[in-house]
Design a protein around this motif. Structure first.
Motif, short mmCIF file in Angstrom:
data_model
loop_
_atom_site.label_atom_id
_atom_site.label_comp_id
_atom_site.label_asym_id
_atom_site.label_seq_id
_atom_site.Cartn_x
_atom_site.Cartn_y
_atom_site.Cartn_z
N HIS A 17 0.35 -1.04 0.26
CA HIS A 17 0.27 -0.07 -0.14
C HIS A 17 1.11 1.03 0.24
N LEU A 18 1.90 1.40 0.68
CA LEU A 18 2.52 2.23 0.85
C LEU A 18 3.58 2.52 -0.90
N LEU A 19 3.84 1.79 -1.32
CA LEU A 19 4.33 2.03 -2.81
C LEU A 19 3.29 2.29 -3.91
N ALA A 20 2.52 1.38 -3.57
CA ALA A 20 0.97 2.20 -4.51
C ALA A 20 1.00 3.21 -4.09
N ALA A 21 1.05 4.24 -2.82
CA ALA A 21 1.18 5.66 -3.03
C ALA A 21 2.21 6.53 -3.11
N GLY A 22 2.62 5.85 -3.60
CA GLY A 22 4.51 6.40 -4.13
C GLY A 22 5.15 6.82 -3.51
N LEU A 23 5.15 6.13 -2.10
CA LEU A 23 5.82 5.82 -0.79
C LEU A 23 7.24 5.23 -0.97
N PRO A 24 8.53 5.98 -0.69
CA PRO A 24 9.87 4.76 -0.21
C PRO A 24 9.44 3.80 1.17
N VAL A 25 10.06 2.59 1.11
CA VAL A 25 10.09 1.46 1.74
C VAL A 25 11.62 1.30 2.02
N ARG A 26 11.55 0.63 3.39
CA ARG A 26 12.87 -0.02 3.82
C ARG A 26 12.04 -0.82 4.14
N ALA A 27 12.40 -2.33 3.29
CA ALA A 27 12.84 -3.49 4.09
C ALA A 27 13.40 -4.09 4.91
N ILE A 28 13.18 -4.37 6.45
CA ILE A 28 13.78 -4.77 6.91
C ILE A 28 13.48 -6.76 7.25
N VAL A 29 14.88 -7.01 7.23
CA VAL A 29 14.55 -8.57 6.59
C VAL A 29 16.25 -9.01 7.48
N ARG A 30 15.67 -10.51 8.04
CA ARG A 30 16.89 -11.12 8.74
C ARG A 30 17.84 -11.61 7.70
N ASP A 31 17.43 -12.22 6.76
CA ASP A 31 17.86 -12.61 5.23
C ASP A 31 18.15 -11.55 3.92
#
Length: 288
Positions: free
Chosen positions: A18-32
């Motif tokens: 939903h954030l990406l669809a709104a054109g907003l930057p996203v930082r994915a926090i992952v373990r791997d």
């Protein structure tokens, strides 16, 4: 930049989409790092962090406009919830160090309950984060409709679903994970001061009998709900591999006895849009 924990799961993934669809930057926090590939392909940056590690979490939260916290669920916790305590301590310390503009934390219906149960992990997370000098919103959804995924095979093959919730005609607040993620993404885009508590349920409350009726409509066959007797729970859960079933049993007691519920008179209340039949139809399709 919006930093999202739990992005590889159902709710975190919906938040990010939903954030990406709104054109907003996203930082994915992952373990791997390998698990970040799909999100990098969607245009996200990523950070490697472990939910019990302060330093990596603080680095992942650094410079964020908003952080979404999805605490890992321990369904068979050791006495005293030691793993949850580690996560709570790490998350709260990391937020204090990174000082993001705001935090949205996935909590639960019944987080206000004083009696020890499986959801106490969320109660303690709320208690820790609301002490921080950062705008924080706790999203408290009802019972996830997707929990019925465990019932698909039985409903399809036997025309019955086993229910630990009863009486079988008692409606319970339920909500789809799609609505949980969507509302969380909307909260991240808002501005407020202090602490908020948002209670979220679906368009209508659902009893075990209602759930069976939904399966019947989707499967086009009779389906009935059958209560699992309380005295059989411990043996059943242990046979399924649980070592410490008491917290789960007390959570179910809380729903059945009414002390796990919403505090609608005190908090913001939102109703989701996703209907139960739609969720059941999707689960049946995926398991066919």
């Amino acid at each position: 930049m919006y930093a999202i924990t739990g992005i590889t799961g159902k709710v975190g993934g919906v938040v990010a989409r939903h954030l990406l669809a709104a054109g907003l930057p996203v930082r994915a926090i992952v373990r791997d790092a390998a698990k970040a590939d799909a999100w990098v392909g969607r245009g996200c940056e990523f950070a490697i962090a472990h939910m019990e590690d302060v330093a990596s979490l603080a680095a992942a939260f650094e410079g964020a406009t908003g952080v979404f916290i999805l605490p890992p669920s321990d369904f068979d916790p050791e006495p005293g919830f030691p793993e949850a305590r580690k996560v709570i301590s790490a998350v709260s310390n990391a937020i204090e160090k990174a000082r993001p503009d705001k935090v949205v934390c996935l909590s639960t219906i019944g987080a206000q309950a004083s009696e020890l149960n499986l959801l106490t992990q969320r109660t303690w997370m709320e208690q820790a984060l609301r002490e921080l000098p950062i705008p924080t919103a706790f999203l408290r959804p009802g019972w996830f409709m997707e929990n019925a995924a465990w019932d698909v095979a039985s409903a399809r093959d036997n025309g019955s679903i086993a229910s630990f919730l009863y009486p079988l005609d008692k409606p319970v607040p339920m909500v789809a994970t799609e609505d949980v993620g969507r509302v969380a993404s909307e909260l991240l885009q808002q501005t407020w001061a202090g602490v908020r508590f948002i209670e979220l349920e679906g368009p209508c409350r659902v009893s075990p009998n209602d759930l069976a009726s939904a399966f019947a409509r989707v499967l086009n066959r009779p389906v009935r709900a059958e209560a699992v007797e309380r005295q059989t729970w411990e043996m059943l859960f242990r046979s399924q591999g649980m070592k410490h079933p008491q917290p789960r049993m007390r959570m179910l007691d809380g729903f059945n006895e009414g002390w796990i519920d919403f505090e609608a008179h005190r908090n913001e209340v939102i109703r989701g849009q996703t209907e139960l039949d739609s969720v059941i139809r999707g689960m049946v399709s995926r398991q066919s």
